[in-house]
Motif scaffolding. Structure first.
Motif, PDB file in Angstrom:
ATOM      1  N   LYS A  24      76.997  19.567  56.888  1.00 13.33           N
ATOM      2  CA  LYS A  24      77.166  18.136  56.597  1.00 13.33           C
ATOM      3  C   LYS A  24      78.601  17.660  56.719  1.00 13.33           C
ATOM      4  N   THR A  25      79.567  18.505  56.380  1.00  8.98           N
ATOM      5  CA  THR A  25      80.962  18.086  56.452  1.00  8.98           C
ATOM      6  C   THR A  25      81.564  18.375  57.820  1.00  8.98           C
ATOM      7  N   LEU A  26      81.402  19.599  58.307  1.00  4.85           N
ATOM      8  CA  LEU A  26      81.999  19.949  59.598  1.00  4.85           C
ATOM      9  C   LEU A  26      81.077  19.684  60.780  1.00  4.85           C
ATOM     10  N   GLY A  27      79.795  19.395  60.517  1.00  5.99           N
ATOM     11  CA  GLY A  27      78.878  19.058  61.600  1.00  5.99           C
ATOM     12  C   GLY A  27      78.353  20.251  62.380  1.00  5.99           C
ATOM     13  N   PHE A  28      78.425  21.441  61.797  1.00  8.05           N
ATOM     14  CA  PHE A  28      77.904  22.633  62.460  1.00  8.05           C
ATOM     15  C   PHE A  28      76.381  22.600  62.434  1.00  8.05           C
ATOM     16  N   GLU A  29      75.783  23.412  63.286  1.00 11.36           N
ATOM     17  CA  GLU A  29      74.337  23.553  63.320  1.00 11.36           C
ATOM     18  C   GLU A  29      73.922  24.776  62.507  1.00 11.36           C
ATOM     19  N   LEU A  30      72.863  24.646  61.746  1.00 12.28           N
ATOM     20  CA  LEU A  30      72.280  25.792  61.053  1.00 12.28           C
ATOM     21  C   LEU A  30      71.385  26.507  62.056  1.00 12.28           C
ATOM     22  N   LEU A  31      71.773  27.702  62.444  1.00  6.34           N
ATOM     23  CA  LEU A  31      71.031  28.449  63.456  1.00  6.34           C
ATOM     24  C   LEU A  31      69.940  29.329  62.853  1.00  6.34           C
ATOM     25  N   GLU A  32      70.227  29.850  61.651  1.00  2.00           N
ATOM     26  CA  GLU A  32      69.269  30.761  61.030  1.00  2.00           C
ATOM     27  C   GLU A  32      69.537  30.849  59.538  1.00  2.00           C
ATOM     28  N   ASP A  33      68.472  30.927  58.775  1.00  2.00           N
ATOM     29  CA  ASP A  33      68.554  31.150  57.334  1.00  2.00           C
ATOM     30  C   ASP A  33      67.338  31.983  56.948  1.00  2.00           C
ATOM     31  N   VAL A  45      75.709  29.794  61.176  1.00  2.00           N
ATOM     32  CA  VAL A  45      76.024  28.417  61.538  1.00  2.00           C
ATOM     33  C   VAL A  45      76.987  28.445  62.715  1.00  2.00           C
ATOM     34  N   SER A  46      77.045  27.316  63.427  1.00  2.00           N
ATOM     35  CA  SER A  46      77.897  27.271  64.606  1.00  2.00           C
ATOM     36  C   SER A  46      78.240  25.841  64.955  1.00  2.00           C
ATOM     37  N   PRO A  47      79.448  25.606  65.472  1.00  2.00           N
ATOM     38  CA  PRO A  47      79.728  24.278  66.020  1.00  2.00           C
ATOM     39  C   PRO A  47      78.767  24.015  67.180  1.00  2.00           C
ATOM     40  N   CYS A  52      79.903  31.418  69.791  1.00  2.00           N
ATOM     41  CA  CYS A  52      80.311  32.261  68.665  1.00  2.00           C
ATOM     42  C   CYS A  52      79.822  31.614  67.377  1.00  2.00           C
ATOM     43  N   HIS A  53      79.248  32.417  66.497  1.00  2.00           N
ATOM     44  CA  HIS A  53      78.651  31.911  65.265  1.00  2.00           C
ATOM     45  C   HIS A  53      79.375  32.458  64.043  1.00  2.00           C
ATOM     46  N   LEU A  54      79.241  31.749  62.938  1.00  2.03           N
ATOM     47  CA  LEU A  54      79.699  32.256  61.649  1.00  2.03           C
ATOM     48  C   LEU A  54      78.498  32.816  60.897  1.00  2.03           C
ATOM     49  N   LEU A  55      78.620  34.030  60.416  1.00  4.78           N
ATOM     50  CA  LEU A  55      77.624  34.610  59.534  1.00  4.78           C
ATOM     51  C   LEU A  55      78.136  34.372  58.120  1.00  4.78           C
ATOM     52  N   LEU A  56      77.468  33.520  57.374  1.00  6.55           N
ATOM     53  CA  LEU A  56      77.866  33.214  56.005  1.00  6.55           C
ATOM     54  C   LEU A  56      77.371  34.332  55.107  1.00  6.55           C
TER      55      LEU A  56
END
Length: 131
Positions: A24-33, A45-47, A52-56
């Protein structure tokens, strides 16, 4: 040989809090949860358009919790490339993102530095060189 980074693990305090911020703030896409256990989820999540993705990764113990927001010892940790630094700077600022360096021209383009919700430092870069 061809190689590329696929994802980077980022320590977080809470999955839902982190998902909310990055989407919501940075506008990244939720790819998987995906729920893996009662205490562990696989959250990526990813721009938009990034390979390249971030694994939270929720901190699992006290040692990991101490490293949240400080994974690189206080140096800039992540580099977010954009096609318009000033647009994103204004948008993020209006959403409460804390910038510690306003946009400035450098040899490589325009750069600004912000903190994410945990204090990790990010460079926001509009490069004048091929990425």
């Amino acid at each position: 040989m061809k190689q590329q980074l696929g994802q980077i693990s980022l320590l977080v305090k809470d999955y839902d809090e982190a998902i909310d911020y990055y989407t919501k703030t940075l506008g990244f896409e939720l790819l998987e949860d995906t729920t893996l256990s009662e205490s562990k989820r696989w959250v990526r999540v990813s721009p938009p358009g990034s390979s390249c993705h971030l694994l939270l990764a929720k901190a699992a113990n006290e040692t990991q919790e101490k490293q949240i927001g400080f994974q690189t010892g206080g140096r800039v940790f992540l580099f977010l490339y954009t096609d318009d630094v000033y647009r994103d700077y204004e948008k993020y600022t209006s959403l409460g993102v804390e910038f510690i360096r306003e946009p400035a021209k450098e040899d490589f383009g325009i750069v600004s530095v912000f903190k994410d919700l945990y204090g990790n430092l990010w460079d926001l870069i509009e490069s004048n060189r091929p990425i």
